[in-house]
Scaffold this motif. Structure first.
Motif, PDB file in Angstrom:
ATOM      1  N   ILE A 278      19.626  -9.612  22.180  1.00  0.00           N
ATOM      2  CA  ILE A 278      18.887  -9.495  23.439  1.00  0.00           C
ATOM      3  C   ILE A 278      17.821 -10.580  23.400  1.00  0.00           C
ATOM      4  CG2 ILE A 278      17.424  -8.033  24.879  1.00  0.00           C
ATOM      5  CD1 ILE A 278      18.796  -5.604  23.572  1.00  0.00           C
ATOM      6  N   ILE A 279      17.996 -11.597  24.209  1.00  0.00           N
ATOM      7  CA  ILE A 279      17.070 -12.736  24.217  1.00  0.00           C
ATOM      8  C   ILE A 279      16.148 -12.592  25.412  1.00  0.00           C
ATOM      9  CG2 ILE A 279      16.872 -15.233  24.386  1.00  0.00           C
ATOM     10  CD1 ILE A 279      19.472 -15.458  22.853  1.00  0.00           C
ATOM     11  N   THR A 280      14.874 -12.389  25.112  1.00  0.00           N
ATOM     12  CA  THR A 280      13.901 -12.143  26.175  1.00  0.00           C
ATOM     13  C   THR A 280      13.309 -13.463  26.631  1.00  0.00           C
ATOM     14  OG1 THR A 280      12.111 -11.790  24.572  1.00  0.00           O
ATOM     15  CG2 THR A 280      13.368  -9.857  25.256  1.00  0.00           C
ATOM     16  N   ALA A 281      13.542 -13.772  27.885  1.00  0.00           N
ATOM     17  CA  ALA A 281      13.007 -14.996  28.471  1.00  0.00           C
ATOM     18  C   ALA A 281      12.590 -14.695  29.905  1.00  0.00           C
ATOM     19  CB  ALA A 281      14.055 -16.104  28.432  1.00  0.00           C
ATOM     20  N   GLY A 282      11.905 -13.559  30.070  1.00  0.00           N
ATOM     21  CA  GLY A 282      11.565 -13.096  31.401  1.00  0.00           C
ATOM     22  C   GLY A 282      10.186 -13.484  31.870  1.00  0.00           C
ATOM     23  N   GLY A 283       9.437 -14.227  31.046  1.00  0.00           N
ATOM     24  CA  GLY A 283       8.060 -14.558  31.393  1.00  0.00           C
ATOM     25  C   GLY A 283       7.954 -15.818  32.225  1.00  0.00           C
ATOM     26  N   SER A 284       6.741 -16.048  32.732  1.00  0.00           N
ATOM     27  CA  SER A 284       6.498 -17.230  33.568  1.00  0.00           C
ATOM     28  C   SER A 284       5.874 -18.375  32.785  1.00  0.00           C
ATOM     29  CB  SER A 284       5.580 -16.863  34.736  1.00  0.00           C
ATOM     30  OG  SER A 284       4.335 -16.362  34.254  1.00  0.00           O
ATOM     31  N   GLY A 285       5.286 -18.087  31.613  1.00  0.00           N
ATOM     32  CA  GLY A 285       4.740 -19.151  30.772  1.00  0.00           C
ATOM     33  C   GLY A 285       3.555 -19.868  31.392  1.00  0.00           C
TER      34      GLY A 285
ATOM     35  N   ARG B 138       0.569 -20.290  30.410  1.00  0.00           N
ATOM     36  CA  ARG B 138      -0.273 -21.062  29.495  1.00  0.00           C
ATOM     37  C   ARG B 138       0.237 -22.483  29.292  1.00  0.00           C
ATOM     38  NH1 ARG B 138      -0.966 -16.909  24.573  1.00  0.00           N
ATOM     39  NH2 ARG B 138       1.007 -16.173  25.426  1.00  0.00           N
ATOM     40  N   MET B 139       1.475 -22.740  29.669  1.00  0.00           N
ATOM     41  CA  MET B 139       2.005 -24.096  29.536  1.00  0.00           C
ATOM     42  C   MET B 139       1.469 -25.007  30.633  1.00  0.00           C
ATOM     43  SD  MET B 139       3.930 -24.468  26.863  1.00  0.00           S
ATOM     44  CE  MET B 139       4.797 -25.975  27.262  1.00  0.00           C
ATOM     45  N   GLY B 140       0.923 -24.425  31.694  1.00  0.00           N
ATOM     46  CA  GLY B 140       0.393 -25.222  32.788  1.00  0.00           C
ATOM     47  C   GLY B 140       1.471 -25.920  33.599  1.00  0.00           C
ATOM     48  N   ALA B 141       2.701 -25.393  33.571  1.00  0.00           N
ATOM     49  CA  ALA B 141       3.809 -25.989  34.305  1.00  0.00           C
ATOM     50  C   ALA B 141       4.297 -25.022  35.375  1.00  0.00           C
ATOM     51  CB  ALA B 141       4.952 -26.338  33.350  1.00  0.00           C
ATOM     52  N   THR B 142       4.918 -25.558  36.408  1.00  0.00           N
ATOM     53  CA  THR B 142       5.460 -24.704  37.465  1.00  0.00           C
ATOM     54  C   THR B 142       6.793 -24.093  37.051  1.00  0.00           C
ATOM     55  OG1 THR B 142       6.481 -26.654  38.479  1.00  0.00           O
ATOM     56  CG2 THR B 142       4.309 -26.003  39.292  1.00  0.00           C
ATOM     57  N   THR B 143       7.506 -24.745  36.145  1.00  0.00           N
ATOM     58  CA  THR B 143       8.778 -24.228  35.634  1.00  0.00           C
ATOM     59  C   THR B 143       8.519 -23.280  34.468  1.00  0.00           C
ATOM     60  OG1 THR B 143       9.893 -26.291  36.225  1.00  0.00           O
ATOM     61  CG2 THR B 143      10.989 -24.880  34.616  1.00  0.00           C
ATOM     62  N   PRO B 144       9.155 -22.099  34.438  1.00  0.00           N
ATOM     63  CA  PRO B 144       9.008 -21.231  33.267  1.00  0.00           C
ATOM     64  C   PRO B 144       9.343 -21.985  31.988  1.00  0.00           C
ATOM     65  CG  PRO B 144      10.132 -20.058  35.024  1.00  0.00           C
ATOM     66  CD  PRO B 144      10.018 -21.497  35.468  1.00  0.00           C
ATOM     67  N   LYS B 145       8.572 -21.728  30.942  1.00  0.00           N
ATOM     68  CA  LYS B 145       8.675 -22.568  29.740  1.00  0.00           C
ATOM     69  C   LYS B 145      10.058 -22.522  29.100  1.00  0.00           C
ATOM     70  CE  LYS B 145       6.456 -18.882  27.025  1.00  0.00           C
ATOM     71  NZ  LYS B 145       5.279 -18.526  26.200  1.00  0.00           N
TER      72      LYS B 145
ATOM     73  N   LEU C   7      23.692 -11.831  31.888  1.00  0.00           N
ATOM     74  CA  LEU C   7      22.352 -12.143  32.378  1.00  0.00           C
ATOM     75  C   LEU C   7      21.808 -10.961  33.170  1.00  0.00           C
ATOM     76  CD1 LEU C   7      24.121 -15.053  32.605  1.00  0.00           C
ATOM     77  CD2 LEU C   7      21.793 -15.822  33.029  1.00  0.00           C
ATOM     78  N   ILE C   8      20.552 -10.573  32.872  1.00  0.00           N
ATOM     79  CA  ILE C   8      19.902  -9.488  33.584  1.00  0.00           C
ATOM     80  C   ILE C   8      18.458  -9.883  33.891  1.00  0.00           C
ATOM     81  CG2 ILE C   8      21.351  -7.700  32.529  1.00  0.00           C
ATOM     82  CD1 ILE C   8      18.980  -7.002  30.715  1.00  0.00           C
ATOM     83  N   ALA C   9      17.871  -9.188  34.859  1.00  0.00           N
ATOM     84  CA  ALA C   9      16.486  -9.460  35.235  1.00  0.00           C
ATOM     85  C   ALA C   9      15.532  -8.730  34.297  1.00  0.00           C
ATOM     86  CB  ALA C   9      16.239  -9.026  36.673  1.00  0.00           C
TER      87      ALA C   9
ATOM     88  N   THR D  56      22.746 -10.774  25.539  1.00  0.00           N
ATOM     89  CA  THR D  56      22.162 -10.359  26.809  1.00  0.00           C
ATOM     90  C   THR D  56      20.917 -11.203  27.020  1.00  0.00           C
ATOM     91  OG1 THR D  56      22.984  -8.089  26.616  1.00  0.00           O
ATOM     92  CG2 THR D  56      21.142  -8.464  28.117  1.00  0.00           C
ATOM     93  N   LEU D  57      20.927 -12.007  28.054  1.00  0.00           N
ATOM     94  CA  LEU D  57      19.834 -12.933  28.333  1.00  0.00           C
ATOM     95  C   LEU D  57      18.985 -12.369  29.469  1.00  0.00           C
ATOM     96  CD1 LEU D  57      18.433 -15.654  27.907  1.00  0.00           C
ATOM     97  CD2 LEU D  57      20.161 -16.697  29.384  1.00  0.00           C
ATOM     98  N   VAL D  58      17.713 -12.103  29.163  1.00  0.00           N
ATOM     99  CA  VAL D  58      16.795 -11.493  30.133  1.00  0.00           C
ATOM    100  C   VAL D  58      15.939 -12.594  30.750  1.00  0.00           C
ATOM    101  CG1 VAL D  58      15.057  -9.711  30.498  1.00  0.00           C
ATOM    102  CG2 VAL D  58      16.722  -9.446  28.649  1.00  0.00           C
ATOM    103  N   LEU D  59      16.046 -12.746  32.074  1.00  0.00           N
ATOM    104  CA  LEU D  59      15.368 -13.829  32.772  1.00  0.00           C
ATOM    105  C   LEU D  59      14.586 -13.296  33.971  1.00  0.00           C
ATOM    106  CD1 LEU D  59      18.254 -16.465  32.926  1.00  0.00           C
ATOM    107  CD2 LEU D  59      16.197 -16.605  31.503  1.00  0.00           C
ATOM    108  N   PRO D  60      13.598 -14.079  34.462  1.00  0.00           N
ATOM    109  CA  PRO D  60      12.992 -13.720  35.744  1.00  0.00           C
ATOM    110  C   PRO D  60      14.083 -13.687  36.810  1.00  0.00           C
ATOM    111  CG  PRO D  60      11.769 -15.495  34.664  1.00  0.00           C
ATOM    112  CD  PRO D  60      13.047 -15.330  33.905  1.00  0.00           C
TER     113      PRO D  60
END
Length: 227
Positions: free
Chosen positions: A7-14, A16-23, A77-79, A51-55
């Motif tokens: 289960i790979i969690t990649a649901g954050g907006s990131g 702190r990176m200061g970018a418009t694209t999620p990190k 892929l799931i939200a 299982t890839l968890v994304l925004p």
């Protein structure tokens, strides 16, 4: 051999990176961070299911990445949910049989197949494998009453992922109501009454959080490609 699920969690907006694209979609040597993460797990085990968890707004972008890798049949892929706990639970709810489950931060893109395999072997034997490294800086504990005090840094462990468990432990633990003290999967499992076991992590297994981390990651990749 036990079934393997990540289960790979990649649901954050990131933010702190200061970018418009999620990190997780930022480029490292012209490839998204997530590409390296997925590649490491597929190199560790060719029979793994992910299982890839994304925004929710980036599910389609995730599908394109997975398609480019030719791994559509191996990745679901799931939200993401409101918190990390809820995002991981969304993935756990899809488990259909006993397995060894890796829960990994999608932006820990430098994880190695060797660490993934070591976590798998220990989880099979002991029920869990929590990668951790020793602190190298001096450590102090802040207290609102007494200020702060030094502690022995040799007693401090910095926890990483993939946090790896037998599926029955995770399913039982994640049936509990969410609490703010649940900062990672190990704390959830321990709250359910189970003991967890550490395993040696990897200092290169950093979590990409700030812009400087991308520069460090690029340097590590260059060194790896020299050998």
């Amino acid at each position: 051999m036990a079934k393997k699920v990540a289960i790979i969690t990649a649901g954050g907006s990131g933010t702190r990176m200061g970018a418009t694209t999620p990190k997780q979609f930022l480029l490292l040597n012209n490839k998204p961070l997530l590409w390296y993460t997925l590649k490491a797990f597929f190199e560790a085990f060719d029979d793994i299911s992910i299982t890839l968890v994304l925004p929710s707004d980036y599910i389609s972008q995730g599908k394109m990445l997975v398609a480019d890798m030719g791994k559509e049949s191996s990745v679901t892929l799931i939200a993401g949910g409101q918190t990390r706990f809820h995002s991981v639970k969304n993935g756990i709810d899809l488990l259909d049989k006993e397995s060894i489950v890796f829960v990994h931060d999608g932006v820990r893109c430098l994880v190695t197949p060797n660490l993934i395999r070591a976590c798998y072997e220990q989880a099979k034997r002991l029920g869990s494998a929590i990668p951790a490294v020793s602190a190298t800086d001096s450590i102090r504990i802040a207290d609102v009453h007494s200020g702060h005090s030094a502690i022995d840094r040799n007693l401090v462990k910095i926890v990483q992922t993939p946090q790896t468990f037998k599926s029955e432990l995770l399913i039982r633990a994640f049936n509990m109501p969410y609490q703010e003290s649940f900062t990672d999967e190990a704390t959830v499992v321990e709250y359910s009454g189970e003991k967890t076991f550490l395993i040696d992590g990897d200092y290169d297994n950093l979590k990409i959080t700030r812009p400087v981390d991308l520069l460090v990651a690029e340097s590590i990749l260059q060194k790896r490609n020299q050998y």
